[in-house]
Structure formats: structure tokens, C-alpha cells
Design a protein around this motif. Structure first.
Motif, short mmCIF file in Angstrom:
data_model
loop_
_atom_site.label_atom_id
_atom_site.label_comp_id
_atom_site.label_asym_id
_atom_site.label_seq_id
_atom_site.Cartn_x
_atom_site.Cartn_y
_atom_site.Cartn_z
N PHE A 187 42.53 28.33 47.89
CA PHE A 187 43.25 27.08 47.62
C PHE A 187 43.85 26.53 48.91
N MET A 188 44.51 27.40 49.67
CA MET A 188 45.15 26.95 50.90
C MET A 188 44.12 26.54 51.96
N GLU A 189 43.03 27.25 52.03
CA GLU A 189 41.98 26.92 53.01
C GLU A 189 41.32 25.58 52.71
N ASN A 190 41.26 25.23 51.45
CA ASN A 190 40.61 23.98 51.03
C ASN A 190 41.61 22.93 50.57
N TYR A 191 42.84 23.10 50.97
CA TYR A 191 43.92 22.25 50.46
C TYR A 191 43.65 20.76 50.68
N ASP A 192 43.28 20.38 51.89
CA ASP A 192 43.04 18.97 52.18
C ASP A 192 41.90 18.41 51.33
N ALA A 193 40.83 19.19 51.21
CA ALA A 193 39.68 18.75 50.41
C ALA A 193 40.07 18.61 48.94
N ILE A 194 40.90 19.53 48.46
CA ILE A 194 41.38 19.47 47.07
C ILE A 194 42.23 18.22 46.86
N MET A 195 43.13 17.95 47.79
CA MET A 195 44.01 16.79 47.66
C MET A 195 43.26 15.48 47.80
N ASN A 196 42.13 15.50 48.49
CA ASN A 196 41.30 14.30 48.63
C ASN A 196 40.25 14.17 47.54
N GLY A 197 40.22 15.15 46.61
CA GLY A 197 39.25 15.11 45.53
C GLY A 197 37.84 15.43 45.98
N GLU A 198 37.70 16.13 47.10
CA GLU A 198 36.38 16.44 47.66
C GLU A 198 35.92 17.86 47.32
N PHE A 199 36.80 18.67 46.78
CA PHE A 199 36.47 20.05 46.41
C PHE A 199 36.26 20.09 44.91
N ASP A 200 35.10 20.54 44.47
CA ASP A 200 34.82 20.54 43.03
C ASP A 200 34.08 21.83 42.64
N LYS A 201 34.73 22.96 42.91
CA LYS A 201 34.17 24.27 42.58
C LYS A 201 35.26 25.11 41.92
N GLU A 202 34.86 26.23 41.35
CA GLU A 202 35.84 27.20 40.87
C GLU A 202 36.41 27.94 42.08
N LEU A 203 37.72 28.10 42.12
CA LEU A 203 38.33 28.83 43.24
C LEU A 203 37.79 30.24 43.34
N LEU A 204 37.66 30.93 42.21
CA LEU A 204 37.21 32.32 42.25
C LEU A 204 35.79 32.42 42.77
N GLU A 205 34.94 31.50 42.33
CA GLU A 205 33.55 31.52 42.77
C GLU A 205 33.43 31.23 44.26
N ALA A 206 34.32 30.42 44.79
CA ALA A 206 34.30 30.07 46.20
C ALA A 206 35.08 31.06 47.06
N SER A 207 35.71 32.04 46.44
CA SER A 207 36.60 32.95 47.16
C SER A 207 35.88 34.19 47.68
N ASN A 208 36.62 34.95 48.45
CA ASN A 208 36.10 36.19 49.03
C ASN A 208 36.01 37.31 47.98
N ALA A 209 36.58 37.10 46.80
CA ALA A 209 36.54 38.12 45.74
C ALA A 209 35.52 37.79 44.66
N ASN A 210 34.62 36.87 44.95
CA ASN A 210 33.60 36.51 43.96
C ASN A 210 32.72 37.70 43.61
N ASP A 211 32.59 38.66 44.54
CA ASP A 211 31.77 39.84 44.26
C ASP A 211 32.36 40.68 43.12
N ILE A 212 33.69 40.72 43.02
CA ILE A 212 34.33 41.43 41.90
C ILE A 212 34.01 40.72 40.59
N LYS A 213 34.14 39.40 40.60
CA LYS A 213 33.85 38.61 39.41
C LYS A 213 32.41 38.82 38.95
N ILE A 214 31.47 38.81 39.88
CA ILE A 214 30.05 38.95 39.53
C ILE A 214 29.78 40.28 38.85
N ILE A 215 30.38 41.34 39.35
CA ILE A 215 30.16 42.67 38.77
C ILE A 215 30.78 42.76 37.38
#
Length: 466
Positions: free
Chosen positions: A324-352
Motif C-alpha cells: 500500500f505504501m509503495e503504491n500510495y501515489d498510484a492508489i491516490m491517483n486511481g491508477e492502481f487496480d489490483k489486490e494488495l495481497l496479490e501484488a505483495s511479496n507474500a503472494n506466495d503464501i496466499k497461492i499455497i
């Protein structure tokens, strides 16, 4: 760029009559919904396993409480970071967004029908078939039903129903429902588009729809007051992350409790895949497993999977906050349209975790059997009530079969259906359009608990006496 002063709008459709200043508007929202019947009904709506006699297994209510706790924590953490980094200069910012997230996370599943997400699919498929039948063209009022209104039912969505409950159906004194702040309602709009705008190629927020045509006017006010336009509210991403973090890990825990998941086997497989990246975490988990064995702790599999859940949720939480913090500007500009978890470094945990659930839990005999029960129940009730309401001329006399079905519908829902554009109960049954009637039935059926839906279906089918 969106403005937090607008995003945290405490304005309501009807000005609040409370003047106490010890709570902000979002804390008041939380306090308004906690005693509601809509929230209480979630205690008998399935998370994964319907109609459970075991109190350990999560219901939609216990899941929502867990999501709310995660949302509150996100609000505290993100709020503090944004203030410390000078990105936001609003008094009590952390307190406000943590209260808003606690509230919106608590109600995020309020519109889910009985039998979980399976119930949504059953309603969608029923209407797809019904609209395609030749007899449909003979029903009174068919010419008044627009394609957009048809799409509301063909793509029936619990998120849109939740907004409908909060802005209309959870009736207190008028047509405004619980009269939430626009800031909270905007955050609930996970999909800020109508049922005719669904297009998954455009991004996550277009993959489903967020409001029925009946709520188009109030959604326009929400968007205007908060300034989100056609974009997601920034806090919606944290609500979605809280939901994902809660259920991906908790579903596995429930599967272990029901002896569907053999935890030792799955843990070893998970560790083999993730140990290199999360060696410190698995070292801690192994120590806890050894300690449980030494101390001869009962239900060791359950204890071990609970420790794993706590660790996994912690890792996913931190990763989502960072994303969220890394993409803050894109989120505030409405340019980010993904799930945070899927875009995060912990997506591998979610997948398993998702793979285990898809392989072992969702296709297990108990879940499949109860989903078939849900199919029979919801389909049967839709057949009965839709047929009755659309074939009756609008008089609904209690001596006639169609009238009997009409009078079984909640009086609150019927009252709300007959409110005019000014919120006055001036409409009669004869004034109800076909769209009004279809909404009345879906409001009634989707609001049922699992147990009530089964009981009513059995009673009306003659399987049991009332």
C-alpha cells in the motif's frame, strides 16, 4: 489525486440527530450496525461449511469480526505511517481510518445470501435461465425492465446487496437505512461500477459490480461527496486485503478441525516450498511444534495450524501494508487496480493456502453435499416466490396462492418496496414494477439465514409442518 478531506466525508444522506463529540462519524457508524438484525443474521450464514453444529468452525459473522480486527490494525499502522511521512495532515487521522476500516470490514459480507458464495452463483444462474425462457416475454411489465436491471439479477452480487441493506433495507425510521457516512459507504464500494460495466480486462474493480440500478442515485451522491469518481476509495484496498488475509488462512484451520486437511503432511509441503524465504518464521514454528509434542498438548494438529495461521497472517499483513505504501501515489491517483495481497511479496503464501483449499476443502463431500442442498433450497424458493409475484395482478389476496406467498415476505421489505421517490409509503402493490417485484424477492431470499431458508423451503414443499 484524491483528497483525504473528501475521502473521510462524515456527511450522511440524512443529518445525524446525535451531537456527541466524543465519537467521530465512523465510530458512530460502527456503533449503529453492531446491534442490527442484518449483522446478527451472519451468525447463521456459511463461511465455507453451512449448517454447522460445531461452534469452532467459522460462520460469516466470526469471519467478519476477524476481518474487522485486521482492518482496524491496518488503519492504525497505515495512518501512523502516512502522518509520519507528511503525506496526510488531518487531525486524528489514524483514529478515523481505523474506525472506518473496522466498520466497513465488519459489514463487507452483509449482503451475502445463504450458503455462502455458492448462493450467489445459484441466484445468478436461476435468473439467466429464467430470463431466457419463452414464458418470460408474457409477464406483465416486461417492457419496463431495462437490460441494466436484468443485469442486476444475472450478475447478482453480495457486495451490491450489502450497499442496498445499509442504504435502504436495514430500516429504522426512513428510507435511508442505517444512514452511514459517505466515507464508509464509499469504502464499501469494492466494485464502483454498475452491472452493465463489468469488464475484468480493465482491472480488479471492474471484475464484478457494486450497486443495483435502484441505488444508482445514492451511489452518485457517495461518489460526489468523497471525490472517488469511478475509482476505488484507497481504504477499499485495505478492506479487501483484510478479507483475503483472514479467509485464506482461516479456511485451512477450519479444514484441519473437521479432519479434512492432514496438517502434518501439508505443513511439510509448505515448509519445503517456503523455508528458504521464510527460514526465521519456520524455525519459530518448528520450535512451537516441538514444544507442543514435549508437553503432550491435546489436539496438536489444531494447535500447530493455529500457530501457522497467526504467522502467515502476520506475514501477509506486513506485506500488504508495504505494498500500500509503495503504491500510495498510484492508489491516490486511481491508477492502481489490483489486490494488495496479490501484488505483495507474500503472494506466495496466499497461492499455497489457496491451492490447499481448492484441492481439499472446497471439493470435500460435506461442502459439495451442502451446496447441493443450497441449490435445491434457493432454486425452490425463487421458483415459488418469483412465480407468485409476477403472475399475480397486484392484488395479492390471501385467499389465492400467489397472495399467500406475497404475505409470507417480510413486512419490512414490502414496506420499503412501496416507498415513493420521496421516501413516503404512497405506492400500492399495483404500483410495483417488475423490477420492484424481483428486488423484493431477492431481498427476502438473500437475507435469509441458512437454517431459515432450509426450514421455509421444507415447510412450503410439504416436507415438514410449520
Amino acid at each position: 489525486m484524491m483528497d483525504w478531506n473528501n475521502l473521510l466525508s462524515e456527511e450522511r444522506k440524512r443529518t445525524s440527530s446525535t451531537h456527541s463529540d466524543h465519537r467521530n462519524g465512523f465510530e458512530k457508524d460502527y456503533d449503529r450496525i453492531v446491534p442490527s438484525s442484518s449483522l446478527r443474521r451472519l451468525q447463521d450464514k456459511a463461511q465455507v461449511f453451512p449448517l454447522q453444529k460445531n461452534d469452532f468452525v467459522r460462520t460469516r459473522l466470526t469471519h467478519s469480526l476477524e476481518v474487522s480486527a485486521l482492518g482496524r490494525s491496518f488503519g492504525n499502522l497505515i495512518g501512523k505511517k502516512l502522518v509520519e511521512e507528511g503525506k496526510v495532515k488531518i487531525e486524528d487521522f489514524s483514529r478515523k481510518i481505523s474506525a472506518l476500516l473496522a466498520t466497513v470490514c465488519l459489514v463487507h459480507d452483509l449482503g451475502n445470501p445463504s450458503f455462502g458464495h455458492c448462493g450467489e452463483t445459484i441466484i445468478q444462474n436461476w435468473f439467466k435461465q429464467w430470463f431466457s425462457k419463452d414464458i418470460f416475454s408474457t409477464y406483465k411489465g416486461i417492457k419496463t425492465l431495462t437490460q441494466e436491471q436484468k443485469n442486476d439479477f444475472i450478475h447478482f452480487e453480495g457486495n451490491a446487496q450489502a450497499l442496498r441493506i445499509l442504504t435502504r433495507l436495514q430500516f429504522l425510521n426512513d428510507q435511508n437505512g442505517v444512514n452511514f457516512t459517505y466515507g464508509t459507504l464509499a469504502s464499501l464500494l469494492k466494485y464502483p461500477h454498475s452491472s452493465s460495466e463489468i469488464d475484468s480486462t480493465k482491472g480488479k474493480s471492474y471484475s464484478k459490480f457494486g450497486y443495483f440500478q435502484a441505488e444508482k442515485k445514492i451511489v452518485g451522491k457517495i461518489k460526489e461527496a468523497t471525490g472517488i469518481g469511478e475509482k476505488r476509495h484507497p481504504l477499499t484496498f485495505l478492506m479487501e486485503a483484510s478479507d483475503d488475509i483472514a479467509y485464506y488462512a482461516a479456511d485451512i484451520e477450519d479444514g484441519v478441525k473437521k479432519s479434512i486437511v492432514r496438517w502434518d503432511e501439508e505443513y511439510k509441503a509448505i515448509k519445503e516450498k517456503l523455508n528458504k524465504k521464510y527460514s526465521k518464521g519456520f524455525k519459530f514454528l518448528d520450535e512451537q511444534r516441538d514444544l507442543a509434542e514435549i508437553n503432550k498438548v491435546p489436539d496438536r494438529d489444531l494447535v500447530n495450524v493455529q500457530n501457522f495461521r497467526v504467522w502467515a497472517q502476520g506475514e501477509m499483513f506486513k506485506a500488504c501494508a508495504d505494498t500500500f505504501m509503495e503504491n500510495y501515489d498510484a492508489i491516490m491517483n486511481g491508477e492502481f487496480d489490483k489486490e494488495l495481497l496479490e501484488a505483495s511479496n507474500a503472494n506466495d503464501i496466499k497461492i499455497i493456502l489457496e491451492e490447499i483449499a481448492v484441492r481439499l476443502i472446497y471439493p470435500c463431500k460435506e461442502v459439495l453435499t451442502l451446496e447441493l442442498v443450497g441449490h435445491s433450497v434457493i432454486t425452490g424458493l425463487l421458483n415459488m416466490f418469483i412465480e407468485a409475484l409476477v403472475t399475480d395482478e397486484g392484488k395479492y389476496k390471501s385467499k389465492q396462492v400467489t397472495g399467500k406467498y406475497y404475505h409470507l415476505i417480510s413486512s419490512n421489505f414490502k414496506y420499503i418496496a412501496k416507498l415513493d421517490i420521496d421516501g413516503k409509503p404512497n405506492k400500492t402493490e399495483q404500483d410495483l414494477t417488475l423490477y420492484d417485484k424481483l428486488l423484493l424477492v431477492t431481498d427476502f431470499i438473500s437475507g435469509m439465514t441458512d437454517s431459515y431458508a432450509v426450514d421455509l423451503y421444507q415447510t412450503l414443499s410439504g416436507v415438514k409442518l410449520p
